[in-house]
Design a protein around this motif. Structure first.
Motif, PDB file in Angstrom:
ATOM      1  N   ILE A  14      18.249  23.593  22.244  1.00 42.42           N
ATOM      2  CA  ILE A  14      19.318  22.872  23.179  1.00 42.42           C
ATOM      3  C   ILE A  14      18.944  22.523  25.201  1.00 42.42           C
ATOM      4  O   ILE A  14      18.710  21.628  25.348  1.00 42.42           O
ATOM      5  CB  ILE A  14      20.200  24.016  23.746  1.00 42.42           C
ATOM      6  CG1 ILE A  14      20.943  23.801  22.111  1.00 42.42           C
ATOM      7  CG2 ILE A  14      21.351  23.678  24.635  1.00 42.42           C
ATOM      8  CD1 ILE A  14      21.903  25.005  21.875  1.00 42.42           C
ATOM      9  N   LYS A  15      17.693  23.609  24.691  1.00 44.89           N
ATOM     10  CA  LYS A  15      16.815  23.548  26.231  1.00 44.89           C
ATOM     11  C   LYS A  15      16.438  22.098  26.564  1.00 44.89           C
ATOM     12  O   LYS A  15      16.003  20.913  27.650  1.00 44.89           O
ATOM     13  CB  LYS A  15      16.082  24.798  26.795  1.00 44.89           C
ATOM     14  CG  LYS A  15      17.211  25.891  27.468  1.00 44.89           C
ATOM     15  CD  LYS A  15      15.556  26.636  27.313  1.00 44.89           C
ATOM     16  CE  LYS A  15      16.665  28.288  28.668  1.00 44.89           C
ATOM     17  NZ  LYS A  15      15.194  29.219  28.887  1.00 44.89           N
ATOM     18  N   ALA A  45      24.697  27.148  23.608  1.00 42.12           N
ATOM     19  CA  ALA A  45      24.657  26.596  24.483  1.00 42.12           C
ATOM     20  C   ALA A  45      25.816  26.842  26.092  1.00 42.12           C
ATOM     21  O   ALA A  45      25.632  26.756  27.095  1.00 42.12           O
ATOM     22  CB  ALA A  45      25.924  25.309  23.872  1.00 42.12           C
ATOM     23  N   ALA A  46      26.918  27.884  25.462  1.00 36.46           N
ATOM     24  CA  ALA A  46      27.786  28.638  26.523  1.00 36.46           C
ATOM     25  C   ALA A  46      26.954  29.214  27.589  1.00 36.46           C
ATOM     26  O   ALA A  46      27.352  29.732  28.460  1.00 36.46           O
ATOM     27  CB  ALA A  46      28.886  29.486  25.802  1.00 36.46           C
ATOM     28  N   ALA A  47      25.379  30.408  27.055  1.00 38.37           N
ATOM     29  CA  ALA A  47      25.396  30.991  27.738  1.00 38.37           C
ATOM     30  C   ALA A  47      23.480  30.284  28.352  1.00 38.37           C
ATOM     31  O   ALA A  47      23.475  30.613  29.329  1.00 38.37           O
ATOM     32  CB  ALA A  47      23.710  31.922  26.840  1.00 38.37           C
ATOM     33  N   LEU A  48      23.788  28.728  29.012  1.00 35.64           N
ATOM     34  CA  LEU A  48      22.874  27.603  29.879  1.00 35.64           C
ATOM     35  C   LEU A  48      23.687  27.337  30.637  1.00 35.64           C
ATOM     36  O   LEU A  48      23.274  26.944  32.304  1.00 35.64           O
ATOM     37  CB  LEU A  48      21.841  27.445  28.453  1.00 35.64           C
ATOM     38  CG  LEU A  48      21.708  28.074  27.633  1.00 35.64           C
ATOM     39  CD1 LEU A  48      20.561  26.126  26.474  1.00 35.64           C
ATOM     40  CD2 LEU A  48      19.748  28.296  28.216  1.00 35.64           C
ATOM     41  N   CYS A  80      32.795  30.437  26.460  1.00 38.18           N
ATOM     42  CA  CYS A  80      32.415  29.232  27.079  1.00 38.18           C
ATOM     43  C   CYS A  80      33.717  29.444  28.397  1.00 38.18           C
ATOM     44  O   CYS A  80      35.059  30.364  27.802  1.00 38.18           O
ATOM     45  CB  CYS A  80      33.575  28.328  25.266  1.00 38.18           C
ATOM     46  SG  CYS A  80      32.384  28.030  24.679  1.00 38.18           S
ATOM     47  N   GLN A  81      34.396  28.321  29.142  1.00 37.25           N
ATOM     48  CA  GLN A  81      35.213  28.396  30.154  1.00 37.25           C
ATOM     49  C   GLN A  81      36.544  28.329  29.826  1.00 37.25           C
ATOM     50  O   GLN A  81      37.509  28.627  30.561  1.00 37.25           O
ATOM     51  CB  GLN A  81      34.379  27.875  31.068  1.00 37.25           C
ATOM     52  CG  GLN A  81      32.756  28.376  32.148  1.00 37.25           C
ATOM     53  CD  GLN A  81      33.236  28.029  32.771  1.00 37.25           C
ATOM     54  OE1 GLN A  81      33.530  26.826  33.665  1.00 37.25           O
ATOM     55  NE2 GLN A  81      32.128  28.536  34.249  1.00 37.25           N
TER      56      GLN A  81
END
Length: 323
Positions: A14-15, A45-48, A80-81
Motif C-alpha cells: 500500500i505504501k 490503510a487506516a493506519a497510513l 477509519c475516521q
C-alpha cells in the motif's frame, strides 16, 4: 509464515502504491465488504492515511444488513475516521442485466462513485486478477479483457493486485480479525466461484504451480501493449474523422489493431456501452468487406434505445434507434 510477515507485506504494498500513484492525496476511501481481503486492506490503510470505509449493502442475502453493520463497526474499530453503509438496489424490473454478478458489480461501483471523497481503494488481489484473465480467455473477450484490472484507474485504486489472497487471510489472523465469509464465493452457481474453487486449483496442480502469477504477468504485458495502441489510436482519430463520422477509406489504410481501437473509441464516444469483440469486428467488416450490408447494433447508455453503426457514401455513422 512469520507472524509479522502478512501485515508487513500489505503495508509495503500500500505504501509503494501510494507513493507511485497517490502522493498528492491526503485521504482516501475504501470499499469494504467485511471479507478478509477488504478487512485486511482497511486495517492497514487506516493506519497510513485518514480513511473512509464505504460498505455497499447489495441486499441479495437475508442477513446483508447485519453483515454491513458488522463491517461498519469493524472499520471504526480499525481506525477509519468514517464508515458508511450504502444500501443499493441490484438489477431492475427486467431482472439482472448481464447476470447477478455483473448487476451487483454495476450497482456497487455506482454507489462507491456517488459517495466517494477522494480515491477509492479496492481490495482486489493477484488471485482476483488471475480469475479475471481466465474469464476473459474463456469468453473470447479480446486483449483488453485479458489485460485484466488496472492497478490505477482513477478513482479506482488496487494496491493489492500483486499480493496473494493467502496474505490477506494471514493478515486478518495476525490482527485477530474475524472476516465475513461470503457464501456466494463458494456457490457453484456463480462462474467466478467455480473458477476460484475448481479451475484454478486444477491448473495449479496440472502445471505444477505458479499459474496465478503467470496469468497476472500476462495481464500486465497485455495492458502495456493495449495502452500503447490506445495512444496511437487517439492520435490517429482526428485524421480519419469528419465531424462525428469516420472516413472508411482512411480507416482501411490503418493497421488492423489500430483501426479496431479507433472504432472502439468512436463507438464509446458516441454513447455505446457493453461493447463486445464481435461487435467491433462487425463494424470493421463495414470497412474491410463492404458489400452494402446493413449496420451493426450496439448497446446504448440511454434507456429504450440502441445504436446502429452503418456505412453510407464512404463514411461510418452512428445513429440511435428506439426499441
Amino acid at each position: 509464515m512469520d507472524r509479522q510477515g502478512a501485515v508487513a507485506q500489505l503495508r509495503r504494498a500500500i505504501k509503494d502504491f501510494a507513493q507511485n500513484y497517490l502522493a498528492d492525496a491526503d485521504r482516501w476511501c475504501l470499499g469494504l465488504s467485511g471479507g478478509p481481503d477488504s478487512l485486511a486492506l482497511a486495517a492497514v490503510a487506516a493506519a497510513l492515511r485518514p480513511t473512509t470505509a464505504l460498505i455497499v449493502d447489495h441486499g441479495l442475502q437475508r442477513d446483508s444488513a447485519k453483515v454491513a453493520e458488522t463491517a461498519r463497526v469493524q472499520a471504526l474499530s480499525l481506525g477509519c475516521q468514517q464508515a458508511v453503509v450504502l444500501p443499493v438496489r441490484v438489477g431492475g424490473p427486467s431482472g439482472f442485466r448481464g447476470g447477478p454478478e455483473a448487476a451487483a458489480r454495476t450497482a456497487r461501483y455506482a454507489a462507491l462513485l456517488a459517495h466517494r471523497d477522494g480515491p477509492v481503494l479496492l481490495a482486489h488481489t493477484l488471485d482476483d486478477q488471475a480469475e479475471t484473465v481466465l474469464l476473459g480467455l474463456g469468453r473470447g473477450s479480446g486483449a483488453r479483457s485479458i489485460a485484466g484490472m488496472r492497478p490505477h484507474d482513477p478513482p479506482w485504486c488496487r494496491p493489492l493486485l500483486g499480493v496473494r489472497r493467502t496474505v490477506t487471510h494471514a493478515a486478518c489472523a495476525e490482527l485477530g480479525l474475524t472476516p465475513w465469509q461470503d457464501p456466494h464465493n463458494v456457490d457453484r452457481r456463480f462462474t467466478r466461484a467455480r473458477l476460484r474453487g475448481e479451475v484454478l486449483p486444477l491448473l495449479e496442480d496440472v502445471l505444477s504451480g505458479g499459474v496465478a502469477e503467470a496469468l497476472a504477468r500476462t495481464a500486465t504485458g497485455l495492458r502495456e501493449d493495449t495502452d500503447f495502441i490506445d495512444t496511437v489510436a487517439a492520435e490517429v482519430l482526428p485524421r480519419v474523422s469528419t465531424g462525428a463520422a469516420l472516413d472508411a477509406a482512411a480507416l482501411a489504410a490503418l493497421p488492423v489493431a489500430v483501426r479496431r481501437r479507433v472504432i472502439r473509441g468512436w463507438l464509446l464516444a458516441g454513447g455505446a456501452i457493453g461493447l463486445t469483440d464481435r461487435q467491433i469486428r462487425g463494424v470493421d467488416t463495414l470497412i474491410t468487406a463492404w458489400r452494402g450490408q446493413g449496420g451493426v447494433a450496439v448497446g446504448s447508455g440511454l434507456r429504450g434505445q440502441r445504436l446502429f453503426a452503418g456505412r453510407c457514401d464512404g463514411v461510418l455513422t452512428l445513429r440511435p434507434e428506439v426499441i
